[in-house]
Design a protein around this motif. Structure first.
Motif, PDB file in Angstrom:
ATOM      1  N   LEU B 174      -9.093 -14.838  16.654  1.00 44.23           N
ATOM      2  CA  LEU B 174      -8.711 -15.390  17.460  1.00 44.23           C
ATOM      3  C   LEU B 174      -8.790 -17.077  17.792  1.00 44.23           C
ATOM      4  CD1 LEU B 174      -6.293 -14.685  20.213  1.00 44.23           C
ATOM      5  CD2 LEU B 174      -8.192 -14.430  21.161  1.00 44.23           C
ATOM      6  N   PHE B 175     -10.181 -17.631  17.733  1.00 47.85           N
ATOM      7  CA  PHE B 175     -10.261 -18.626  17.878  1.00 47.85           C
ATOM      8  C   PHE B 175      -9.748 -19.605  16.471  1.00 47.85           C
ATOM      9  CE2 PHE B 175     -14.187 -21.341  18.950  1.00 47.85           C
ATOM     10  CZ  PHE B 175     -12.887 -22.521  19.336  1.00 47.85           C
ATOM     11  N   ILE B 177      -6.860 -18.789  14.817  1.00 47.35           N
ATOM     12  CA  ILE B 177      -4.930 -18.669  15.333  1.00 47.35           C
ATOM     13  C   ILE B 177      -5.255 -20.032  16.548  1.00 47.35           C
ATOM     14  CG2 ILE B 177      -3.358 -17.252  16.475  1.00 47.35           C
ATOM     15  CD1 ILE B 177      -5.240 -14.861  15.261  1.00 47.35           C
ATOM     16  N   VAL B 178      -6.025 -19.631  17.474  1.00 45.99           N
ATOM     17  CA  VAL B 178      -5.482 -20.531  18.559  1.00 45.99           C
ATOM     18  C   VAL B 178      -5.641 -22.379  17.952  1.00 45.99           C
ATOM     19  CG1 VAL B 178      -6.150 -21.474  20.652  1.00 45.99           C
ATOM     20  CG2 VAL B 178      -5.857 -18.792  20.186  1.00 45.99           C
ATOM     21  N   LEU B 179      -6.451 -22.343  17.184  1.00 47.49           N
ATOM     22  CA  LEU B 179      -6.460 -23.944  17.104  1.00 47.49           C
ATOM     23  C   LEU B 179      -5.519 -23.946  16.179  1.00 47.49           C
ATOM     24  CD1 LEU B 179     -10.313 -24.279  15.425  1.00 47.49           C
ATOM     25  CD2 LEU B 179      -8.703 -25.607  17.025  1.00 47.49           C
ATOM     26  N   LEU B 180      -5.253 -23.156  14.937  1.00 46.61           N
ATOM     27  CA  LEU B 180      -4.151 -23.702  14.251  1.00 46.61           C
ATOM     28  C   LEU B 180      -2.537 -23.398  15.545  1.00 46.61           C
ATOM     29  CD1 LEU B 180      -4.004 -20.893  11.053  1.00 46.61           C
ATOM     30  CD2 LEU B 180      -4.812 -23.612  11.209  1.00 46.61           C
ATOM     31  N   ILE B 212      -8.576 -28.251  10.853  1.00 42.15           N
ATOM     32  CA  ILE B 212      -7.419 -27.267   9.737  1.00 42.15           C
ATOM     33  C   ILE B 212      -9.276 -27.262   8.983  1.00 42.15           C
ATOM     34  CG2 ILE B 212      -6.733 -27.516   7.790  1.00 42.15           C
ATOM     35  CD1 ILE B 212      -5.205 -29.113   8.928  1.00 42.15           C
ATOM     36  N   PHE B 213     -10.206 -27.517   9.004  1.00 45.25           N
ATOM     37  CA  PHE B 213     -11.702 -26.938   8.501  1.00 45.25           C
ATOM     38  C   PHE B 213     -11.645 -26.233   9.396  1.00 45.25           C
ATOM     39  CE2 PHE B 213     -10.942 -30.136   5.067  1.00 45.25           C
ATOM     40  CZ  PHE B 213     -10.054 -29.221   4.482  1.00 45.25           C
ATOM     41  N   LEU B 214     -12.027 -26.334  10.400  1.00 49.78           N
ATOM     42  CA  LEU B 214     -13.056 -25.884  11.715  1.00 49.78           C
ATOM     43  C   LEU B 214     -12.230 -24.271  11.514  1.00 49.78           C
ATOM     44  CD1 LEU B 214     -15.034 -24.777  13.487  1.00 49.78           C
ATOM     45  CD2 LEU B 214     -13.384 -26.243  15.016  1.00 49.78           C
ATOM     46  N   ALA B 215     -11.029 -24.596  11.463  1.00 50.05           N
ATOM     47  CA  ALA B 215     -10.088 -23.359  11.572  1.00 50.05           C
ATOM     48  C   ALA B 215      -9.538 -22.272  10.315  1.00 50.05           C
ATOM     49  CB  ALA B 215      -8.282 -23.246  12.053  1.00 50.05           C
ATOM     50  N   LEU B 216     -10.565 -23.021   9.534  1.00 52.44           N
ATOM     51  CA  LEU B 216     -10.945 -22.518   7.595  1.00 52.44           C
ATOM     52  C   LEU B 216     -11.501 -21.697   7.953  1.00 52.44           C
ATOM     53  CD1 LEU B 216      -8.622 -22.379   5.466  1.00 52.44           C
ATOM     54  CD2 LEU B 216     -10.370 -24.074   4.300  1.00 52.44           C
ATOM     55  N   ALA B 217     -12.731 -22.388   8.585  1.00 52.14           N
ATOM     56  CA  ALA B 217     -14.207 -21.680   8.647  1.00 52.14           C
ATOM     57  C   ALA B 217     -14.344 -20.834   9.543  1.00 52.14           C
ATOM     58  CB  ALA B 217     -15.150 -22.778   9.310  1.00 52.14           C
ATOM     59  N   LEU B 218     -13.371 -20.625  10.371  1.00 51.90           N
ATOM     60  CA  LEU B 218     -13.189 -19.466  11.694  1.00 51.90           C
ATOM     61  C   LEU B 218     -12.993 -18.145  11.120  1.00 51.90           C
ATOM     62  CD1 LEU B 218     -13.113 -21.315  14.999  1.00 51.90           C
ATOM     63  CD2 LEU B 218     -14.950 -19.633  14.117  1.00 51.90           C
ATOM     64  N   PHE B 219     -11.443 -18.008  10.088  1.00 53.16           N
ATOM     65  CA  PHE B 219     -10.863 -17.405   9.665  1.00 53.16           C
ATOM     66  C   PHE B 219     -11.980 -16.740   8.346  1.00 53.16           C
ATOM     67  CE2 PHE B 219      -6.808 -19.253  10.936  1.00 53.16           C
ATOM     68  CZ  PHE B 219      -6.631 -18.096  11.328  1.00 53.16           C
ATOM     69  N   LEU B 220     -12.838 -17.017   7.784  1.00 51.74           N
ATOM     70  CA  LEU B 220     -13.119 -17.204   6.536  1.00 51.74           C
ATOM     71  C   LEU B 220     -14.786 -16.201   7.443  1.00 51.74           C
ATOM     72  CD1 LEU B 220     -13.006 -17.423   3.669  1.00 51.74           C
ATOM     73  CD2 LEU B 220     -15.682 -19.166   3.536  1.00 51.74           C
ATOM     74  N   THR B 221     -15.042 -16.962   8.440  1.00 48.74           N
ATOM     75  CA  THR B 221     -16.404 -15.614   9.304  1.00 48.74           C
ATOM     76  C   THR B 221     -15.375 -14.385   9.601  1.00 48.74           C
ATOM     77  OG1 THR B 221     -16.930 -17.899   9.986  1.00 48.74           O
ATOM     78  CG2 THR B 221     -17.306 -15.763  11.047  1.00 48.74           C
ATOM     79  N   GLY B 222     -14.764 -14.380  10.314  1.00 49.04           N
ATOM     80  CA  GLY B 222     -13.791 -13.472  11.244  1.00 49.04           C
ATOM     81  C   GLY B 222     -14.107 -12.424   9.915  1.00 49.04           C
TER      82      GLY B 222
END
Lengths: 112, 230
Positions: B174-175, B177-180, B212-222
């Motif tokens: 969710l984090f 998604i909100v960043l994106l 964008i990279f933070l969002a990518l890392a969060l998606f990868l973790t989640g």
């Protein structure tokens, strides 16, 4: 800008609680803290300084309004979080019935 | 075919709420109903694969077009995944008709299984990021309850650990998604792809590149924790 960092700090406090606490109820509370930090972040994303409520009225002219989409997202997230909270607390009750303790280090029947 | 797309979500959800009711009223017939609904869902996904000449189908929920409304998109990937999900669910239901006799509440099991099927079909079909999160949560919550099915101490322990991991993974997703949404101002998957194609992820000049990279890392973790949990 500082407010986003404070919000992220709240998220990290929740994460710290999940990792370090041993009582299951405290872990559940930490997870909820995490989730509410995220809710706060979603609302902050849609906020504009001096923005009004996002309603379309007649003869309202030009004005700044906050973003309504994150607010609806927060509503949905709160409802989902409530369902998750109920499930977790119900699991905690049943675990207390079965194990007689809420200490996560004592609950290790699955280990090995 | 276009009008049939919501049935992939509606049919399992109908099953999930109808089966406990039927069990309550008639004391039997829940297995039959489950098999019928699973067969209908499977044949619907085969029908979707047959119609592959005219992909993609885009169903506008509530009649609202793309930037405002939410779409259901049926293209090649989602048809393939739908047929996989429905085939596995069909086999599971056929198997559990006999197998679940040793547990007390078969209807609750079928209801939870169909609720999970609803979520999984929704994840595959949806064209909107936040809607994806909602369907993922439906599937996750049903699966936490399914892990706890049986009611012994081991099942509850496993379910609790899975629920904690899964809940934290959902928060991370969710984090992201909100960043994106914060970066692009849209949640529609097709529009997001278009925006990232024009601005480019790797260009240093883009203002939001670290985010964008933070969002990518969060998606990868989640999604990584979700995949490890399942």
């Amino acid at each position: 800008m500082a407010i986003y960092f404070l919000c992220f700090l709240l998220f990290l406090i929740g994460l710290f609680g999940i990792i370090t606490k041993k009582n299951l109820i405290k872990m559940v509370v930490s997870l909820v803290v995490c989730e509410y930090a995220l809710n706060l972040f979603i609302v902050l994303v849609g906020y504009k300084r001096g923005g009004e409520d996002p309603l379309i009225l007649q003869n309202m002219g030009e004005r700044l309004s906050v973003d309504p989409l994150p607010q609806t997202m927060v509503l949905t997230t709160i409802v989902i979080g409530l369902a998750l909270l109920i499930l977790l607390v119900a699991l905690c009750i049943r675990i207390y019935e079965k194990y007689g303790t809420l200490d996560i280090t004592e609950i290790k029947k699955l280990k090995g | 075919m276009l009008a049939l797309i919501p049935l992939f979500i509606v049919l399992p959800m109908l099953g999930a709420f109808l089966i406990p009711l039927v069990e309550k009223l008639f004391k039997k017939g829940s297995s039959t109903l489950a098999v019928i609904i699973a067969t209908a869902s499977l044949s619907l996904s085969i029908f979707a694969l047959i119609n592959r000449a005219s992909y993609p189908f885009i169903y506008k929920l509530g009649g609202w077009a793309a930037p405002v409304g939410i779409n259901l998109v049926l293209d090649g990937l989602s048809a393939l995944l739908l047929i996989t999900i429905n085939f596995i669910a069909f086999n599971v239901i056929i198997f559990s008709v006999k197998y679940m006799d040793k547990f007390t509440s078969k209807a609750a099991f079928f209801a939870l299984l169909f609720l999970m099927l609803t979520g999984l079909s929704g994840v595959v079909l949806t064209g909107d990021l936040f809607n994806l999160y909602i369907f993922l949560e439906i599937a996750s919550l049903a699966s936490y309850a399914l892990v706890a099915f049986g009611g012994e101490s081991e099942e509850f322990e496993a379910s609790l650990k899975y629920a904690f991991m899964g809940a934290f993974a959902s928060l991370t997703i969710l984090f992201g998604i909100v960043l994106l949404y914060c970066l692009t101002g849209t949640l529609n998957l097709a529009l997001l792809a278009q925006i990232f194609r024009t601005i480019g992820i790797n260009s240093v000049s883009t203002a939001g590149t670290p985010a964008i990279f933070l969002a990518l890392a969060l998606f990868l973790t989640g999604f990584g924790i979700k995949a490890a949990g399942t």
